[in-house]
Write a protein that holds these residues in place. Structure first.
Motif, short mmCIF file in Angstrom:
data_model
loop_
_atom_site.label_atom_id
_atom_site.label_comp_id
_atom_site.label_asym_id
_atom_site.label_seq_id
_atom_site.Cartn_x
_atom_site.Cartn_y
_atom_site.Cartn_z
N MET A 32 13.88 61.39 8.38
CA MET A 32 12.24 61.67 9.15
C MET A 32 12.57 61.24 11.02
O MET A 32 13.91 60.86 10.68
N LYS A 33 11.37 61.62 11.78
CA LYS A 33 11.91 61.52 12.53
C LYS A 33 12.02 60.08 12.93
O LYS A 33 11.62 58.66 12.91
N GLY A 34 13.45 59.49 13.89
CA GLY A 34 13.98 58.42 14.32
C GLY A 34 15.02 57.56 12.90
O GLY A 34 15.07 56.30 12.52
N GLY A 35 14.64 58.30 11.68
CA GLY A 35 16.19 57.46 11.47
C GLY A 35 16.05 58.09 9.95
O GLY A 35 15.75 59.71 9.40
N ASP A 41 20.25 52.96 0.75
CA ASP A 41 19.67 51.48 1.28
C ASP A 41 18.71 51.62 0.86
O ASP A 41 18.18 50.21 0.10
N PHE A 42 18.20 52.99 -0.23
CA PHE A 42 17.87 52.71 -1.71
C PHE A 42 17.80 51.21 -2.73
O PHE A 42 17.22 50.73 -3.34
#
Length: 323
Positions: A32-35, A41-42
Motif C-alpha cells: 500500500m502507499k507508504g509500506g 509482519d503477519f
C-alpha cells in the motif's frame, strides 16, 4: 463434536499455510502507499494471539502422538470414527465447511492416535475397577417420550397408563426426542452419553420392572427443563459377578481415566518429555509448561516412592541379619 473437529481442521490448515509461506519471511502479503505487509509482519503479530498459541500446541501434540502411535490407527478405524461423529450427513457437512475429505480424515486420524497414546498410560487398579463396577448398570431396553412441559408429561403419563395403550404410537405423536421415529425405543446402559439418554432418565429407568411406566421425570439443561416418561421393556440386574461384564468394566474405568484432567495432563507431559520437545520461539515458551511440570512432578514422586521402598527393604534386611 462435529463442529469441533471441523474447526480444528480449519485452524490447523491456516497454520500450515503460514508455515509454508514463512520460508521466505520477506514475501509480501499486501502493499500500500507508504509500506507493505510481509509474512514476517503477519507472523510476529499472529504468534502472540491466544488462538495461534492453541493451534501451535495442538500441532505439537499431533506430531508427537501421531509419530509414536499413528501406526495403531487403521483406515477402518478412521472410517468408523467419521461415521460415528458425522453420521450420514458427512458429505453435506464437508461441502458446507469448504474442507476436503482428506482434511477431515487427517484430523480424525490424529485424534485417534492421541487417544491411543493416552490409553498407553492407563494402568487400572482394583480401586479403579471397583469404582467402575459400583456405577455400572447393564444395557436395558426401554421406550421414552420427551415433552416440553410438566402438564404435557402428566397427560402423556395418564394416556400411556390406560389399558391396552400403545406407548409407541403416543411417542410418535407427541415426543420431541429423536427416538420417536422408532416408537420411542432406546437401548442404554450406565455409560450411554447423557446427550442420548439423560442421567435422570437412566436413574429412574433402573428402578422400573418390565412393563412399568415412570412418573414424569424433569431434566434440566442449558435449553431449559424438559420432561420424560419412560416405559421399561426389558431391565436386567448386574448381579454380583463382575467377571461377566469384565470388558465393559475395564472400558468404563479406562474412559474415566481419559476424562480425568490430572491424568491426561501428566500423560501428555510424559509424551512431550519422551519426544524431547524443545520450544525455539520465545513467544510460545509457556504453552507446554503445565504439562512438562506435571510429568516432572510425577517422575519425582515415583523416584521418592522407589527410594522409600528401597530404604524399607534395606531396613528389613538389616533387621533380619541382626536376628
Amino acid at each position: 463434536m462435529k463442529k469441533k473437529i471441523l474447526l480444528a481442521v480449519v485452524g490447523a490448515m491456516s497454520v500450515f499455510t503460514l508455515a509454508a509461506c514463512s520460508g521466505n519471511t520477506n514475501s509480501e502479503i499486501a502493499s500500500m502507499k507508504g509500506g507493505k505487509l510481509t509474512v514476517e509482519d503477519f507472523y510476529e503479530k499472529a504468534k502472540t494471539d491466544q488462538n495461534s498459541q492453541q493451534v501451535v500446541f495442538d500441532m505439537i501434540l499431533s506430531k508427537v502422538f501421531t509419530t509414536k502411535y499413528g501406526d495403531k490407527v487403521t483406515d477402518k478405524d478412521v472410517e468408523k470414527e467419521i461415521k460415528n461423529v458425522f453420521g450420514d450427513s458427512f458429505e453435506d457437512q464437508l461441502k458446507a465447511s469448504g474442507l476436503t475429505r482428506k482434511d477431515v480424515e487427517k484430523s480424525v486420524r490424529d485424534s485417534l492416535a492421541f487417544k491411543e497414546g493416552l490409553k498407553a498410560h492407563v494402568k487400572l487398579t482394583d480401586a479403579d475397577l471397583k469404582a467402575a463396577w459400583d456405577s455400572f448398570h447393564p444395557e436395558v431396553e426401554a421406550q421414552l417420550i420427551a415433552v416440553m412441559t410438566e402438564d404435557e408429561a402428566k397427560e402423556v403419563k395418564k394416556e400411556v397408563s390406560k389399558k391396552d395403550a400403545d406407548f409407541g404410537k403416543v411417542a410418535k405423536e407427541k415426543s420431541v426426542d429423536a427416538s420417536k421415529e422408532d416408537s420411542g425405543k432406546v437401548k442404554f446402559d450406565s455409560s450411554t452419553p447423557a446427550t442420548t439418554v439423560p442421567e435422570e432418565v437412566k436413574a429412574a429407568a433402573w428402578e422400573l420392572k418390565d412393563g412399568e411406566v415412570s412418573e414424569p421425570i424433569a431434566v434440566n439443561s442449558a435449553y431449559g427443563t424438559s420432561y420424560y416418561v419412560v416405559k421399561m421393556v426389558k431391565n436386567q440386574s448386574k448381579g454380583n459377578d463382575m467377571s461377566k461384564f469384565e470388558d465393559k468394566i475395564k472400558e468404563i474405568a479406562t474412559d474415566t481415566k481419559l476424562n480425568d484432567s490430572e491424568f491426561t495432563t501428566k500423560a501428555i507431559g510424559e509424551e512431550l518429555v519422551d519426544a524431547n520437545v524443545k520450544i525455539k520461539d520465545e513467544a510460545f515458551s509457556n504453552i507446554l509448561t503445565n504439562f512438562i511440570d506435571a510429568a516432572e512432578t510425577k517422575k519425582s514422586s515415583d523416584s521418592d516412592a522407589k527410594s522409600s521402598d528401597t530404604k524399607e527393604s534395606e531396613t528389613k534386611a538389616s533387621t533380619e541379619e541382626s536376628k
